[in-house]
Design a protein around this motif. Structure first.
Motif, PDB file in Angstrom:
ATOM      1  N   VAL A 174       0.835  -1.205   0.000  1.00 47.23           N
ATOM      2  CA  VAL A 174       0.000   0.000   0.000  1.00 47.23           C
ATOM      3  C   VAL A 174       0.868   1.253   0.000  1.00 47.23           C
ATOM      4  O   VAL A 174       0.627   2.199  -0.767  1.00 47.23           O
ATOM      5  CB  VAL A 174      -0.944  -0.010   1.222  1.00 47.23           C
ATOM      6  CG1 VAL A 174      -1.571   1.367   1.445  1.00 47.23           C
ATOM      7  CG2 VAL A 174      -2.038  -1.053   1.040  1.00 47.23           C
ATOM      8  N   ALA A 175       1.903   1.283   0.831  1.00 46.74           N
ATOM      9  CA  ALA A 175       2.776   2.457   0.904  1.00 46.74           C
ATOM     10  C   ALA A 175       3.491   2.703  -0.421  1.00 46.74           C
ATOM     11  O   ALA A 175       3.668   3.852  -0.844  1.00 46.74           O
ATOM     12  CB  ALA A 175       3.791   2.282   2.032  1.00 46.74           C
ATOM     13  N   ALA A 176       3.909   1.624  -1.079  1.00 47.90           N
ATOM     14  CA  ALA A 176       4.580   1.769  -2.372  1.00 47.90           C
ATOM     15  C   ALA A 176       3.645   2.388  -3.406  1.00 47.90           C
ATOM     16  O   ALA A 176       4.039   3.282  -4.171  1.00 47.90           O
ATOM     17  CB  ALA A 176       5.085   0.416  -2.854  1.00 47.90           C
ATOM     18  N   LEU A 177       2.394   1.930  -3.440  1.00 50.93           N
ATOM     19  CA  LEU A 177       1.444   2.478  -4.401  1.00 50.93           C
ATOM     20  C   LEU A 177       1.081   3.911  -4.064  1.00 50.93           C
ATOM     21  O   LEU A 177       0.845   4.725  -4.971  1.00 50.93           O
ATOM     22  CB  LEU A 177       0.197   1.599  -4.457  1.00 50.93           C
ATOM     23  CG  LEU A 177       0.408   0.170  -4.973  1.00 50.93           C
ATOM     24  CD1 LEU A 177      -0.927  -0.531  -5.147  1.00 50.93           C
ATOM     25  CD2 LEU A 177       1.186   0.161  -6.281  1.00 50.93           C
ATOM     26  N   ARG A 178       1.060   4.251  -2.800  1.00 47.98           N
ATOM     27  CA  ARG A 178       0.822   5.646  -2.424  1.00 47.98           C
ATOM     28  C   ARG A 178       1.953   6.544  -2.921  1.00 47.98           C
ATOM     29  O   ARG A 178       1.715   7.671  -3.359  1.00 47.98           O
ATOM     30  CB  ARG A 178       0.678   5.762  -0.904  1.00 47.98           C
ATOM     31  CG  ARG A 178      -0.687   5.317  -0.404  1.00 47.98           C
ATOM     32  CD  ARG A 178      -0.813   5.420   1.103  1.00 47.98           C
ATOM     33  NE  ARG A 178      -2.181   5.131   1.504  1.00 47.98           N
ATOM     34  CZ  ARG A 178      -2.519   4.613   2.672  1.00 47.98           C
ATOM     35  NH1 ARG A 178      -1.583   4.327   3.572  1.00 47.98           N
ATOM     36  NH2 ARG A 178      -3.793   4.396   2.951  1.00 47.98           N
TER      37      ARG A 178
END
Length: 254
Positions: free
Chosen positions: A132-136
Motif C-alpha cells: 500500500v505504501a509503495a502504491l501511495r
C-alpha cells in the motif's frame, strides 16, 4: 512495454503501452520498473531525470540490503524523492545459503509446487502495508515513479502487478510484463553475482529457478483472488481508499 537501455542497470522498462480491459493503454512516463540502481552512470541519471522526468524512486529492498549496498547515485539528486518499503518480514534479509533454504522450505508449504508463487503470497500476508505504501508513493509522484528491488523481478513484479490491476490492465498482459524480465535474466544474475550482498545467494539454486515464469504470476493472482478476494480487496482492506484507487487509475491512464 518499453525497455530503457541504461549503462548501469539491465532490467529497466516503462510499463506504458500495456493494454487495458476497456481497449485503452497504460500511459507512458508514469511508472517504471527496474533492478538495482547502484551502478547508474552520470549519463543514466541525466536521462532518467531530464528525459524521463523521474521524480520518485520506490525501493522495495530490506533495510539490511540498503545498508549493505550503500547509497545509490540517484540518492544524491535532491529533486528525486526516495522511499523504502521492504516487502520482507521485519526480521529482515538473510543472504546466507542456509537461511535462504530454510525460508524457501517454509514458503513451499504455503504453495507447494511453485516456490516463487509461495514467496509472493508471503509478501501479501506479511507486508501488505508496504505494498500500500509503495502504491501511495507512485500516486503522489509529481513525475515518473520507478519501483525497484534487487533484480526487478519478484518484489517489483508483485507491486507493479498490483498497480496495473488498479489501472485496469488486462491480466494476460500483466502476466506478460512479469515474464518479460526473463529476456534479461542472464545480465541480471551477472550483476547480482558481482555484488557481495547477493553473490552468495544467487547460485544456491539452479539458475533456471530464477527465471520468471508466466505460470507463476498467473497462479499468484489466482491465489490472491481465492485467498484474499483479489488485489483491490487486499489494498482496500489495508487502508487504500476509494480516492486513492481513483487517483492511481487516473495517473496510470492517458
Amino acid at each position: 512495454m518499453l525497455w530503457l537501455d541504461l549503462e548501469g542497470a539491465v532490467n529497466v522498462r516503462d510499463v506504458g503501452g500495456i493494454p487495458t480491459d476497456d481497449g485503452e493503454k497504460i500511459a507512458r512516463g508514469r511508472l517504471l520498473r527496474s533492478d538495482n540502481l547502484q551502478n547508474l552512470s552520470p549519463t543514466d541519471i541525466n536521462f532518467l531525470v531530464e528525459n524521463v522526468r523521474l521524480s520518485t524512486v520506490v525501493d522495495l529492498r530490506s533495510p539490511a540490503e540498503v545498508t549493505s549496498e550503500g547509497p545509490a547515485p540517484l540518492t544524491r539528486i535532491d529533486r528525486v524523492l526516495h522511499v523504502n518499503h521492504s516487502l520482507l518480514p521485519e526480521h529482515g534479509f538473510a543472504a546466507t545459503a542456509e537461511a535462504l533454504l530454510v525460508r524457501r522450505k517454509r514458503e513451499e508449504e504455503r504453495y507447494p509446487g511453485d516456490p516463487s508463487c509461495a514467496h509472493y503470497l508471503g509478501y501479501v500476508e506479511h507486508r501488505p502495508d508496504s505494498i500500500v505504501a509503495a502504491l501511495r508513493a507512485v500516486n503522489r509522484s509529481a513525475g515518473a515513479a520507478l519501483v525497484h528491488c534487487a533484480a526487478g523481478k519478484d518484489r517489483t513484479g508483485v507491486v507493479v502487478a498490483f498497480a496495473l490491476t488498479v489501472a485496469g490492465a488486462r491480466r494476460e498482459d500483466i502476466i506478460r510484463d512479469y515474464a518479460a524480465t526473463g529476456e534479461r535474466l542472464d545480465r541480471i544474475l551477472d550483476r547480482l553475482r558481482r555484488s557481495p550482498t547477493y553473490a552468495g545467494s544467487i547460485d544456491s539454486v539452479p539458475e533456471d529457478h530464477h527465471r520468471p515464469r508466466a505460470e507463476t504470476m498467473e497462479a499468484f493472482l489466482e491465489q490472491v483472488d481465492k485467498r484474499h478476494g483479489g488485489v483491490l480487496s487486499v489494498l482496500g482492506g489495508n487502508g487504500f481508499t476509494d480516492d486513492e484507487f481513483d487517483a492511481l487509475h487516473r495517473k496510470l491512464r492517458r
